[in-house]
Design an enzyme around this catalytic site. Structure first.
Site, mmCIF file in Angstrom:
data_model
loop_
_atom_site.group_PDB
_atom_site.id
_atom_site.type_symbol
_atom_site.label_atom_id
_atom_site.label_comp_id
_atom_site.label_asym_id
_atom_site.label_seq_id
_atom_site.Cartn_x
_atom_site.Cartn_y
_atom_site.Cartn_z
ATOM 1 N N LYS A 29 0.667 -1.087 -0.127
ATOM 2 C CA LYS A 29 0.245 0.041 -0.019
ATOM 3 C C LYS A 29 0.879 1.227 -0.033
ATOM 4 O O LYS A 29 0.412 2.352 -0.675
ATOM 5 C CB LYS A 29 -0.927 -0.044 1.110
ATOM 6 C CG LYS A 29 -1.904 -1.188 1.215
ATOM 7 C CD LYS A 29 -2.982 -0.802 2.282
ATOM 8 C CE LYS A 29 -4.135 -1.660 2.245
ATOM 9 N NZ LYS A 29 -5.064 -1.754 3.102
ATOM 10 N N ARG A 54 -7.445 -6.364 -10.899
ATOM 11 C CA ARG A 54 -7.874 -7.584 -11.389
ATOM 12 C C ARG A 54 -9.456 -7.080 -11.940
ATOM 13 O O ARG A 54 -9.940 -6.077 -11.638
ATOM 14 C CB ARG A 54 -8.359 -8.628 -10.373
ATOM 15 C CG ARG A 54 -8.824 -7.952 -8.979
ATOM 16 C CD ARG A 54 -9.299 -9.062 -7.920
ATOM 17 N NE ARG A 54 -9.524 -8.421 -6.774
ATOM 18 C CZ ARG A 54 -10.455 -7.708 -6.326
ATOM 19 N NH1 ARG A 54 -11.728 -7.790 -7.118
ATOM 20 N NH2 ARG A 54 -10.804 -7.192 -5.316
ATOM 21 N N ASN A 113 -7.040 -2.200 -7.372
ATOM 22 C CA ASN A 113 -7.428 -3.621 -7.502
ATOM 23 C C ASN A 113 -6.806 -3.936 -8.961
ATOM 24 O O ASN A 113 -7.432 -3.443 -9.635
ATOM 25 C CB ASN A 113 -8.650 -4.046 -7.183
ATOM 26 C CG ASN A 113 -9.138 -3.865 -5.832
ATOM 27 O OD1 ASN A 113 -8.352 -4.102 -4.877
ATOM 28 N ND2 ASN A 113 -10.337 -3.216 -5.572
ATOM 29 N N GLY A 143 -7.962 -6.870 2.559
ATOM 30 C CA GLY A 143 -9.359 -7.349 3.045
ATOM 31 C C GLY A 143 -9.937 -6.704 4.287
ATOM 32 O O GLY A 143 -10.644 -7.355 4.977
ATOM 33 N N LYS A 182 -1.920 1.994 8.828
ATOM 34 C CA LYS A 182 -2.634 0.885 8.175
ATOM 35 C C LYS A 182 -1.203 0.050 7.899
ATOM 36 O O LYS A 182 -0.033 0.459 7.609
ATOM 37 C CB LYS A 182 -2.839 1.552 6.884
ATOM 38 C CG LYS A 182 -4.143 2.200 6.645
ATOM 39 C CD LYS A 182 -4.487 2.494 5.216
ATOM 40 C CE LYS A 182 -5.883 2.840 4.889
ATOM 41 N NZ LYS A 182 -6.148 3.135 3.423
ATOM 42 N N GLU A 220 -2.334 7.826 7.898
ATOM 43 C CA GLU A 220 -2.957 8.824 7.049
ATOM 44 C C GLU A 220 -4.137 9.463 7.769
ATOM 45 O O GLU A 220 -4.590 8.921 8.642
ATOM 46 C CB GLU A 220 -3.252 8.357 5.643
ATOM 47 C CG GLU A 220 -4.346 7.377 5.613
ATOM 48 C CD GLU A 220 -4.540 6.670 4.415
ATOM 49 O OE1 GLU A 220 -3.510 6.722 3.337
ATOM 50 O OE2 GLU A 220 -5.518 6.112 3.916
HETATM 51 P P1 ADP Z 1 -8.250 -3.286 2.153
HETATM 52 O O1 ADP Z 1 -6.992 -3.261 1.204
HETATM 53 O O2 ADP Z 1 -7.883 -3.894 3.585
HETATM 54 O O3 ADP Z 1 -9.572 -3.392 1.505
HETATM 55 P P2 ADP Z 1 -8.661 -0.237 1.996
HETATM 56 O O4 ADP Z 1 -6.951 0.493 1.895
HETATM 57 O O5 ADP Z 1 -8.964 -0.316 0.547
HETATM 58 O O6 ADP Z 1 -8.041 -1.634 2.719
HETATM 59 O O7 ADP Z 1 -9.378 0.213 2.971
HETATM 60 C C1 ADP Z 1 -10.386 -0.606 3.377
HETATM 61 C C2 ADP Z 1 -11.689 0.445 4.003
HETATM 62 O O8 ADP Z 1 -11.107 0.889 5.225
HETATM 63 C C3 ADP Z 1 -12.141 1.479 3.118
HETATM 64 O O9 ADP Z 1 -13.112 1.180 2.259
HETATM 65 C C4 ADP Z 1 -12.453 2.473 4.373
HETATM 66 O O10 ADP Z 1 -13.884 1.848 4.734
HETATM 67 C C5 ADP Z 1 -11.666 2.094 5.703
HETATM 68 N N1 ADP Z 1 -10.524 3.223 5.163
HETATM 69 C C6 ADP Z 1 -9.371 3.102 4.670
HETATM 70 N N2 ADP Z 1 -8.596 4.177 4.879
HETATM 71 C C7 ADP Z 1 -9.408 5.206 5.190
HETATM 72 C C8 ADP Z 1 -9.326 6.616 5.798
HETATM 73 N N3 ADP Z 1 -8.166 7.170 5.586
HETATM 74 N N4 ADP Z 1 -9.930 7.063 6.670
HETATM 75 C C9 ADP Z 1 -11.209 6.431 7.130
HETATM 76 N N5 ADP Z 1 -11.473 5.026 6.408
HETATM 77 C C10 ADP Z 1 -10.549 4.381 5.610
#
Ligand code: ADP
Length: 449
Positions: free
Chosen positions: A116, A292, A290, A165, A159, A201
């Site tokens: 990420k 895919r 993503n 997931g 993160k 972040e």
């Molecule tokens: P994953 O790869 O585990 O799906 P993501 O980065 O796509 O992780 O984030 C998954 C979910 O986490 C997002 O859809 C959102 O609900 C929450 N999220 C991620 N980053 C943020 C952020 N900066 N602020 C608020 N919610 C977040």
């Protein structure tokens, strides 16, 4: 060029890919576990081969078994679908090393997007708007961590660089909780993803989930194919998706779409992909890409009139995209309901025998499924049994079709989330458009979801 495709997946997506193979005159090879021997994808394929027992680890995730199946059946390409091995860079490399075509981007590209921090850095460099924060791992010096967090501001989110997931993330509201939260998240990153690198972040409090579909060929031509809104989620699982994202100026969508297509050119991306954004107070913030095909690709097919799987296979064959960006249009509006075998109240999976199954039809209605009357939903895999997709000239027309289609749909013998979909399709706030990602879990407008 290849003449046959092995589909390393099951369920509705395996059926979807087989249909695209048919269209292109390609021989479709299905693989299946013992539990899926009677499944629709097995019946529809030209050749089918059993690759192991029911548990996914011993079948759909068994790379050696899948490569052996390709060799035995003479398959020349592998389509990974979504989930399972679709974002596994090592598998993509192994497929190519075996002299086959992996229908997806290069392993090296998947590796960058799977980290990420690396992904965010690459996207920021390409001019894609990202969530404020440093694009690097947090240092080990506690004093520096506190300073960095102070600059981002609270609430913030920690993160894991290797997370996925919906795991490996933690919200932090106050400075006094920061270092403990960091230690826990680091440990989680190490044990669950083998990567203790953590970044921070800004935490967005009421975002929508808006994503951009892209496709790129191997000759440097990349297009964006429209937007989707997937804010109706439960535990980070999407429930209803729609295209286009409602209430956002087409010019703003086009500006961010252009940045995504530009990023594809910059990183040498090949295949279909999705840029996921959080959208809050009128601004886009990239969260991940993503690499895919997505579950929700049909809503983009309905509004663009394009067959994404056909295009995906064509670019994997080395063909040039024949389309120009100004030929990509968005016509009308589309919704997709994910039909799950689960209790509509507790969300507990509900496998078992489907005794009755009646799906709606008529103009603007599409059903993507591997299920039907007499189908037994196995307990080993995710609970998606089909997707109900509608299209209408306007968002309101599409909603009216959605309500009528959901009224017509009947699934007996197992519990499904049809009652939840019916409530959502009539929910006044959802129908108005633009709910945030917490709306479903907050309980919608009229009580507990
Ligand atoms: P994953 O790869 O585990 O799906 P993501 O980065 O796509 O992780 O984030 C998954 C979910 O986490 C997002 O859809 C959102 O609900 C929450 N999220 C991620 N980053 C943020 C952020 N900066 N602020 C608020 N919610 C977040």
């Amino acid at each position: 060029m290849f003449g046959s495709v092995l589909i390393a997946n099951r369920g509705e997506i395996a059926v979807r890919v087989i249909r695209a193979c048919r269209l292109l005159g390609l021989r479709a090879v299905a693989v299946h576990s013992v539990a899926d021997a009677d499944s629709a994808h097995v019946r529809l394929a030209d050749t089918a081969i059993c690759i192991g027992p029911a548990p996914a680890r011993q079948s759909y995730l068994d790379q050696a078994a899948i490569l052996a199946a390709a060799e035995v059946t003479g398959a020349e390409a592998i389509h990974p679908g979504y989930g399972f091995l679709s974002e596994n860079a090592a598998f993509a490399d192994r497929v190519e090393e075996a002299g086959l075509t992996f229908i997806g981007p290069a392993g090296a590209t998947m590796r960058v997007m799977g980290d990420k921090i690396a992904a965010k850095r690459a996207m920021r460099a390409a001019g894609v708007p990202c969530v404020p924060g440093l694009d690097e791992g947090l240092p080990h010096d506690p004093g520096r961590v506190i300073e960095i967090a102070h600059d981002i501001g609270y609430p913030l989110i920690l993160k894991a660089a290797g997370g996925g997931g919906g795991r490996g993330m933690r919200r932090v509201d106050r400075e006094e909780d920061l270092l403990d939260a960091l230690a826990v998240t680091r440990e989680e990153g190490r044990s669950a993803f083998g990567n203790g690198e953590i970044y921070a972040e800004r935490f967005l409090t009421h975002p929508r989930h808006v994503e951009i579909q892209v496709i790129a060929d191997a000759h440097g031509h990349a297009l964006w194919l429209g937007s989707r809104d997937c804010s109706l989620q439960r535990r980070h699982q999407k429930v209803i998706e729609e295209a286009p994202a409602p209430g956002i100026e087409p010019s703003q969508l086009a500006a961010v779409g252009e940045r995504c297509a530009h990023a594809c050119r910059q990183i040498g991306y090949r295949g279909v992909g999705t840029f996921e954004f959080l959208y809050e107070d009128g601004a886009f913030f990239f969260i991940e890409m993503n690499t895919r095909l997505q579950v929700e690709h049909p809503v983009t097919e309905m509004t663009s009139g394009l067959d994404l799987v056909e295009l995906q296979i064509r670019v994997a064959r080395g063909e040039r995209l024949q389309l120009r960006q100004d030929e990509v249009t968005c016509r009308g509006h589309s919704f997709e309901c994910r039909l799950n075998a689960e209790d509509p109240v507790t969300f507990k999976p509900s496998p078992g025998l489907i005794t009755d199954w009646q799906m709606p039809g008529g103009p603007g209605v599409r059903i993507d499924t591997h299920a039907g009357p007499g189908y037994r939903v196995p307990p080993y895999y995710d609970s998606l049994i089909g997707k109900l997709i509608v299209h209408g000239a306007t968002r309101d027309d599409a909603l009216a079709r959605l309500r009528a289609a959901l009224d017509e749909a009947r699934i007996e013998g197992i519990a499904t989330n049809l009652p939840l979909h019916r409530r959502l399709a009539s929910d006044t706030v959802f129908c108005a458009g633009g709910v945030d990602i917490h709306y479903l879990e907050r309980g919608m407008s009229g009580g507990v979801a």
